[in-house]
Design a protein around this motif. Structure first.
Motif, short mmCIF file in Angstrom:
data_model
loop_
_atom_site.label_atom_id
_atom_site.label_comp_id
_atom_site.label_asym_id
_atom_site.label_seq_id
_atom_site.Cartn_x
_atom_site.Cartn_y
_atom_site.Cartn_z
N ASN A 5 0.83 -1.19 0.00
CA ASN A 5 0.00 0.00 0.00
C ASN A 5 0.87 1.25 0.00
O ASN A 5 2.08 1.18 0.17
CB ASN A 5 -0.91 0.00 1.21
N VAL A 6 0.22 2.37 -0.18
CA VAL A 6 0.91 3.65 -0.13
C VAL A 6 0.48 4.31 1.17
O VAL A 6 -0.72 4.40 1.44
CB VAL A 6 0.48 4.53 -1.32
N SER A 7 1.43 4.73 1.97
CA SER A 7 1.03 5.34 3.23
C SER A 7 0.37 6.69 2.97
O SER A 7 0.71 7.39 2.02
CB SER A 7 2.23 5.51 4.15
N TRP A 8 -0.59 7.00 3.81
CA TRP A 8 -1.36 8.24 3.64
C TRP A 8 -0.43 9.45 3.74
O TRP A 8 -0.61 10.45 3.05
CB TRP A 8 -2.46 8.31 4.70
N GLU A 9 0.59 9.30 4.58
CA GLU A 9 1.54 10.39 4.78
C GLU A 9 2.27 10.71 3.46
O GLU A 9 2.37 11.87 3.05
CB GLU A 9 2.55 9.95 5.84
N SER A 10 2.74 9.66 2.80
CA SER A 10 3.43 9.87 1.53
C SER A 10 2.48 10.45 0.50
O SER A 10 2.85 11.32 -0.30
CB SER A 10 3.99 8.55 0.99
N TYR A 11 1.24 9.95 0.52
CA TYR A 11 0.25 10.43 -0.43
C TYR A 11 0.04 11.93 -0.25
O TYR A 11 0.07 12.69 -1.21
CB TYR A 11 -1.07 9.68 -0.25
N GLU A 12 -0.13 12.34 1.01
CA GLU A 12 -0.37 13.76 1.27
C GLU A 12 0.86 14.59 0.93
O GLU A 12 0.75 15.68 0.38
CB GLU A 12 -0.74 13.95 2.74
N ASP A 13 2.02 14.04 1.25
CA ASP A 13 3.26 14.74 1.00
C ASP A 13 3.45 14.98 -0.50
O ASP A 13 3.72 16.09 -0.95
CB ASP A 13 4.41 13.89 1.57
N LEU A 14 3.26 13.92 -1.28
CA LEU A 14 3.53 14.01 -2.71
C LEU A 14 2.45 14.78 -3.46
O LEU A 14 2.74 15.52 -4.39
CB LEU A 14 3.69 12.61 -3.30
N THR A 15 1.20 14.61 -3.04
CA THR A 15 0.16 15.33 -3.76
C THR A 15 0.12 16.80 -3.33
O THR A 15 -0.58 17.59 -3.92
CB THR A 15 -1.23 14.69 -3.55
N GLY A 16 0.92 17.12 -2.32
CA GLY A 16 1.03 18.53 -1.92
C GLY A 16 2.04 19.28 -2.76
O GLY A 16 2.22 20.48 -2.60
N ARG A 17 2.73 18.56 -3.64
CA ARG A 17 3.74 19.20 -4.47
C ARG A 17 3.09 20.22 -5.41
O ARG A 17 1.94 20.06 -5.81
CB ARG A 17 4.49 18.16 -5.29
N PRO A 18 3.84 21.25 -5.78
CA PRO A 18 3.24 22.31 -6.59
C PRO A 18 2.78 21.86 -7.98
O PRO A 18 1.90 22.48 -8.57
CB PRO A 18 4.37 23.35 -6.71
#
Lengths: 226, 417
Positions: B80-93
């Motif tokens: 799975n993809v951790s939610w933290e990584s998901y939020e971190d990466l989708t927060g990119r500009p």
């Protein structure tokens, strides 16, 4: 005493987690470079990457003047994309931004490192100590010398003190007639005799396409990709 | 002209054998063209399943695998993809929008997918079409579910019906303590969405609140009211669909995800992964095309054998033709004309069989395999194939034609004892 012991045990179990480093190494295939092209309206962005082997013929740390000169020449050549990856004349593309650099294992694709790269900058020194130098490297690749295509993929270890380098370049182009961008000629293969293959990926509003160009067929047909 | 008429009459007089030969050619032609139709249809159907999504992000595995499990619900995620990584990466500009998806539970034979409401806006298929509701609407409550057209059809669901989600796939432990209510039924899309039950990402978390290590926790279940109050941020998701602000940044973002140091992740461009898939499947496709081509060759050889064996019976006919003034060349071309006429008839009948079969099988293929085959006219390639069949028939008929050419006039006139 037992408390200390258990604390120690606890600390020991923690230790690997604390000192955990990320160990990720990109696939590295001699003879094969990659070129990503994104097209939007009249803007074209290209990202190029190829192993040092393809571009200068070696991947050890350049210590001799001759090797340094080779790297400098290569970086300079990579900074003029139209002479390597030539879009159709009719598209009338001009380069607005070009930068090229040599990356070693440590800084390979390090985001912060990337930003620091500059067109004028020569190259980054490899941080690895290379006691064996060239000989060691040659040994490692001795097995593929008989092959036409050096397609050995390395899964390698930090401990082995072997290093790989890659050249990387990024370009921004503006094209007056982007719709006439139907072909990409690759004189790249003439400029770098060690390069055998180039994987070209194109992303446009119409979707993404992948192509493989090689020394015998150094063109990419972009019709229908955008 | 006389020759053509003669050939035609001759064929008619041997109606049954000729009919069988023509039918064999027709079947082989239908098979050959059908394989091609199926191949292009399957490709188009796959390609139509996802559009307007720039990147798909998941655990690091293979690009084809990620595409298959995230979009086509074929196979499973390795991680799975951790939610933290998901939020971190989708927060990119570079990121314009991102839709998380969470797979792993099922309802009867259908997969349950947890996602956000943005999925209904962002998921596009067949060149940019959006999902439409046949009835009801998006999930409003935590325990609302939206079902695809096939789910509703097969299980006879309508808006307002309760459904129970099973834990895992093909499992009998059901989350029957927390039934969902169907808030909407989607229009048929011809994509795997038709066979999916969509629920909110929070709901997937909610049904697992009382579960531990694969079994239900002892003690009273957490009441639904309490779950609604809880912060149901998922710990992990299966994959995410991502759109970039500018196409120019797609490779940059892909690279950032692929080299994300905190977690081994993979981002793919769906189109490229699909292309990779076709390269793998291409071998099987070539084999299939090869086999069906061999069937055409077999049918044509059968025809040549039929003409050849007919020659003995037609000795007299040939001799009479020669006697009334037909040269050996005329006899040879008579046989060739017959062969080409049979092949042409076979080709035409083959096309009729193909389209008839397509019309009959289409609803079944669509329902069983989600394969939507458009009935389109003949492509230039199809016409080329037909021309080759007729030309090949002419070529194989050269053998009996040459034999007939060599047969002497006396051969058929003399009565042998």
């Amino acid at each position: 005493m037992s408390r200390v012991a258990s604390l120690c045990a606890f600390a020991l179990t923690l230790a690997p987690a604390v000192s955990a480093e990320t160990r990720q190494i990109d696939a590295h295939e001699h003879g094969t470079g990659s070129l990503n092209i994104a097209i939007e309206d009249n803007l074209v962005v290209m990202e190029f990457e190829a192993p040092g082997h393809d571009i200068v013929g070696f991947e050890y740390e350049a210590t001799s003047d001759e090797d340094r000169a080779k790297i400098e020449q290569a970086v300079a050549a990579l900074a003029s994309p139209l002479a390597l990856f030539a879009p159709s004349e009719a598209a009338r593309c001009t380069v607005t931004e070009a930068r090229a650099s040599l990356l070693t294992d440590q800084e390979h694709h390090d985001e912060d490192g990337r930003d620091a790269h500059d067109k004028d900058e020569d190259h980054h020194e490899d941080e690895h100590a290379h006691d064996e130098g060239e000989d060691h490297h040659e040994d490692e690749h001795a097995h593929d010398e008989g092959e036409d295509h050096h397609e050995d993929e390395h899964a390698h270890d930090e401990d082995q003190d072997s290093s790989h380098t890659a050249f990387e370049a990024a370009y921004r182009l503006t094209c007056d007639n982007p719709e006439k961008l139907t072909r990409l000629e690759l004189p790249y293969f003439q400029s770098f005799p060690n390069a055998e293959k180039l994987v070209v990926q194109v992303a446009t509003d119409a979707g993404a396409h992948a192509f493989e160009a090689d020394r015998d067929a150094p063109t990419v047909d972009l019709r229908g990709t955008h | 002209m006389t020759l053509t008429r003669l050939a035609f009459k001759s064929l008619l007089s041997r109606g049954f054998t000729v009919g069988l030969t023509v039918f064999a050619i027709a079947l082989s032609v239908a098979l050959f063209l059908g394989v091609e139709k199926l191949r292009t249809g399957a490709r188009a159907s796959f390609a139509d399943t996802i559009s307007s999504t720039d990147l798909i992000m998941g655990a690091r595995s293979g690009s084809v695998q990620l595409l298959l499990y995230s979009v086509f619900r074929i196979g499973n995620a390795t991680n799975n993809v951790s939610w933290e990584s998901y939020e971190d990466l989708t927060g990119r500009p570079e990121v314009d929008w991102a839709v998380p998806i969470s797979l792993g539970d099922s309802h009867r034979q259908f997969r349950v997918m947890g996602t956000t409401r943005a999925y209904f806006d962002r998921y596009k298929y067949r060149g940019g079409r959006s999902l439409e509701f046949a009835a009801g609407g998006e999930f409003a409550d935590l325990f609302d579910a939206v079902v695809g057209a096939d789910v509703a059809d097969t299980l006879g669901y309508a808006v307002g019906d309760p459904i129970v989600v099973a834990h895992g796939l093909a499992s009998f432990t059901e989350h029957d303590d927390l039934p969902f209510r169907i808030s909407g039924v989607l229009e048929k899309t011809g994509t795997p969405v038709d066979r999916t039950v969509l629920v909110g990402l929070g709901a997937i978390e909610a049904i697992h609140v009382d579960w531990q290590g694969g079994g239900r926790k002892s003690g009273p279940a957490t009441p639904a009211e309490m779950l609604r109050e809880m912060d149901l941020e998922p710990a992990a998701i299966t994959a995410a669909m991502i759109g970039v602000k500018s196409r120019l940044q797609v490779f940059k973002l892909q690279r950032a995800i692929n080299e994300y140091p905190e977690e081994p992740l993979l981002a793919i461009l769906p189109g490229l992964a699909l292309q990779e898939l076709w390269e793998i499947v291409g071998v099987a496709e070539t084999a299939l095309t090869g086999v069906s081509a061999m069937v055409v060759v077999t049918a044509l050889l059968g025809m040549a054998a039929m003409i050849l064996s007919g020659l003995n019976e037609r000795r007299r006919e040939m001799a009479i033709l020669r006697a009334v003034g037909a040269g050996p060349m005329t006899i040879a071309s008579l046989l060739m004309t017959e062969a080409m006429a049979m092949a042409a008839a076979g080709a035409v009948l083959g096309i009729a069989l193909l389209f008839g079969g397509l019309l009959l099988l289409r609803p079944w293929l669509d329902a069983a395999y989600g394969l939507y085959l458009p009935v389109t006219g003949l492509t230039p390639r199809d016409l080329g194939v037909l021309a080759i069949v007729v030309a090949a028939a002419a070529a194989v008929s050269l053998v009996p034609a040459a034999r007939a050419y060599r047969m002497s006039l006396a051969d058929g006139m003399m009565i042998k004892f």
